[in-house]
Design a protein around this motif. Structure first.
Motif, PDB file in Angstrom:
ATOM      1  N   ALA A   1      -2.767  -1.769  -4.459  1.00  0.00           N
ATOM      2  CA  ALA A   1      -2.168  -2.766  -3.567  1.00  0.00           C
ATOM      3  C   ALA A   1      -2.936  -4.078  -3.629  1.00  0.00           C
ATOM      4  CB  ALA A   1      -2.125  -2.234  -2.142  1.00  0.00           C
TER       5      ALA A   1
ATOM      6  N   ILE B   1      -0.948  -8.462   1.481  1.00  0.00           N
ATOM      7  CA  ILE B   1      -1.890  -7.789   2.366  1.00  0.00           C
ATOM      8  C   ILE B   1      -2.561  -8.804   3.284  1.00  0.00           C
ATOM      9  CG2 ILE B   1      -3.982  -6.392   2.453  1.00  0.00           C
ATOM     10  CD1 ILE B   1      -3.221  -5.301  -0.283  1.00  0.00           C
TER      11      ILE B   1
ATOM     12  N   ASN C   1      -1.360  -7.480  -4.837  1.00  0.00           N
ATOM     13  CA  ASN C   1      -1.413  -8.585  -3.884  1.00  0.00           C
ATOM     14  C   ASN C   1      -1.940  -9.856  -4.543  1.00  0.00           C
ATOM     15  OD1 ASN C   1      -1.283  -9.401  -0.950  1.00  0.00           O
ATOM     16  ND2 ASN C   1      -3.440  -9.835  -1.350  1.00  0.00           N
TER      17      ASN C   1
ATOM     18  N   THR D   1       0.829  -1.208   0.000  1.00  0.00           N
ATOM     19  CA  THR D   1       0.000   0.000   0.000  1.00  0.00           C
ATOM     20  C   THR D   1       0.863   1.257   0.000  1.00  0.00           C
ATOM     21  OG1 THR D   1      -1.724  -1.194   1.209  1.00  0.00           O
ATOM     22  CG2 THR D   1      -1.897   1.197   1.146  1.00  0.00           C
ATOM     23  N   ASP D   2       1.919   1.259   0.799  1.00  0.00           N
ATOM     24  CA  ASP D   2       2.799   2.428   0.834  1.00  0.00           C
ATOM     25  C   ASP D   2       3.528   2.617  -0.497  1.00  0.00           C
ATOM     26  OD1 ASP D   2       2.052   2.985   3.411  1.00  0.00           O
ATOM     27  OD2 ASP D   2       3.833   2.106   4.350  1.00  0.00           O
TER      28      ASP D   2
ATOM     29  N   SER E   1      -6.949   4.191  -6.387  1.00  0.00           N
ATOM     30  CA  SER E   1      -6.465   4.492  -5.037  1.00  0.00           C
ATOM     31  C   SER E   1      -5.283   3.578  -4.726  1.00  0.00           C
ATOM     32  CB  SER E   1      -7.576   4.269  -4.012  1.00  0.00           C
ATOM     33  OG  SER E   1      -7.871   2.882  -3.888  1.00  0.00           O
ATOM     34  N   ALA E   2      -4.484   3.984  -3.740  1.00  0.00           N
ATOM     35  CA  ALA E   2      -3.346   3.149  -3.333  1.00  0.00           C
ATOM     36  C   ALA E   2      -3.834   1.781  -2.874  1.00  0.00           C
ATOM     37  CB  ALA E   2      -2.559   3.840  -2.226  1.00  0.00           C
ATOM     38  N   GLU E   3      -4.979   1.759  -2.206  1.00  0.00           N
ATOM     39  CA  GLU E   3      -5.543   0.493  -1.714  1.00  0.00           C
ATOM     40  C   GLU E   3      -5.954  -0.423  -2.865  1.00  0.00           C
ATOM     41  OE1 GLU E   3      -5.354   3.381   1.359  1.00  0.00           O
ATOM     42  OE2 GLU E   3      -6.379   3.518  -0.575  1.00  0.00           O
ATOM     43  N   GLN E   4      -6.526   0.153  -3.920  1.00  0.00           N
ATOM     44  CA  GLN E   4      -6.921  -0.649  -5.084  1.00  0.00           C
ATOM     45  C   GLN E   4      -5.696  -1.223  -5.797  1.00  0.00           C
ATOM     46  OE1 GLN E   4      -9.251   2.434  -7.049  1.00  0.00           O
ATOM     47  NE2 GLN E   4     -11.133   1.234  -6.750  1.00  0.00           N
TER      48      GLN E   4
ATOM     49  N   SER F   1       1.188   4.136  -2.931  1.00  0.00           N
ATOM     50  CA  SER F   1       1.005   5.551  -2.611  1.00  0.00           C
ATOM     51  C   SER F   1       2.180   6.387  -3.108  1.00  0.00           C
ATOM     52  CB  SER F   1       0.844   5.720  -1.093  1.00  0.00           C
ATOM     53  OG  SER F   1       0.605   7.059  -0.769  1.00  0.00           O
TER      54      SER F   1
END
Length: 230
Positions: A186, A230, A190, A24-25, A181-184, A28
């Motif tokens: 990641a 994740i 993953n 995630t980082d 988004s960073a979450e998407q 980002s």
């Protein structure tokens, strides 16, 4: 000494590119250091501890990205007439057989994925010298040679991708767009890593995943922790 570009300097000011990040980082950071005026693709590169010259260490797989690729994938369905409407209804951009085979033989390859049926592979097979180098040749292992053409088209449109280790032992594939988004990003990365771990050849010795990086079309690479999931 190599002169740093303006964007490279800006990237170095925003992030420590010598550091290893979580998925995630890292995603980002890639978003922060991408300065393109278009919605750049975000790619993952995974260097594996395999020898691709050995058949039992050739890593190839299929993964459906939970958030899709962000790309409008152009699909050609090479099918018999009775399957044409089915392919169109599923979302195929181009549908046909002999007419498209002739177009491809003349050099047309303006598609991202070609899906076909076992019954017509005898005809499609002769396109190997054109489609092979472009990674467009349908293959049962990637799900692009199938009786259920509609299902295959829908899966590709929804974010299903296939990947194959290159001659240097590296897997390279897209995991979305900078606008994600960073979450998407990641979550998509993953899914690729989980799939790669499931595909580890039993004959591969030593460290399997040697390095992981994320980058956008024109950004520097950001290093991801080797055990990152994740």
């Amino acid at each position: 000494m190599t002169k740093l570009s303006k964007n490279r300097k800006a990237a170095l000011a925003k992030a420590d590119l010598t550091k290893e990040y979580s998925l995630t980082d890292a995603a980002s950071v890639v978003k922060d250091i991408t300065f393109t005026k278009f919605d750049a693709s975000v790619d993952i590169d995974v260097r594996l501890g395999v020898d691709p010259r050995k058949a039992d260490q050739m890593v190839r797989g299929i993964v459906t990205l939970p958030h899709g690729t962000g790309k409008d994938v152009k699909v050609l369905a090479l099918v018999t007439p009775d399957k044409e409407q089915e392919a169109r209804d599923a979302g195929a951009d181009f549908v046909g057989l002999d007419d498209f085979i002739q177009k491809i033989e003349k050099g047309w390859t303006d598609v991202d994925v070609i899906i076909t049926m076992p019954a017509v592979m005898a005809k499609v097979g002769r396109l190997g010298r054109i489609l092979g180098p472009r990674n467009l040749m349908p293959n049962p292992k990637s799900g692009t040679v199938t009786q259920d053409v509609a299902k295959a088209v829908k899966e590709v449109k929804a974010g299903k991708i296939d990947f194959k280790v290159d001659k240097f032992g590296i897997i390279h594939t897209s995991v979305g767009k900078v606008s994600f988004s960073a979450e998407q990003l990641a979550a998509n990365a993953n899914e690729v890593l989980l799939t790669l771990n499931r595909l580890k050849p039993s004959s591969a010795k030593g460290t399997y995943i040697k390095s992981i990086t994320l980058s956008s079309t024109m950004s520097p690479a950001v290093t991801v922790e080797k055990n990152a999931t994740i």
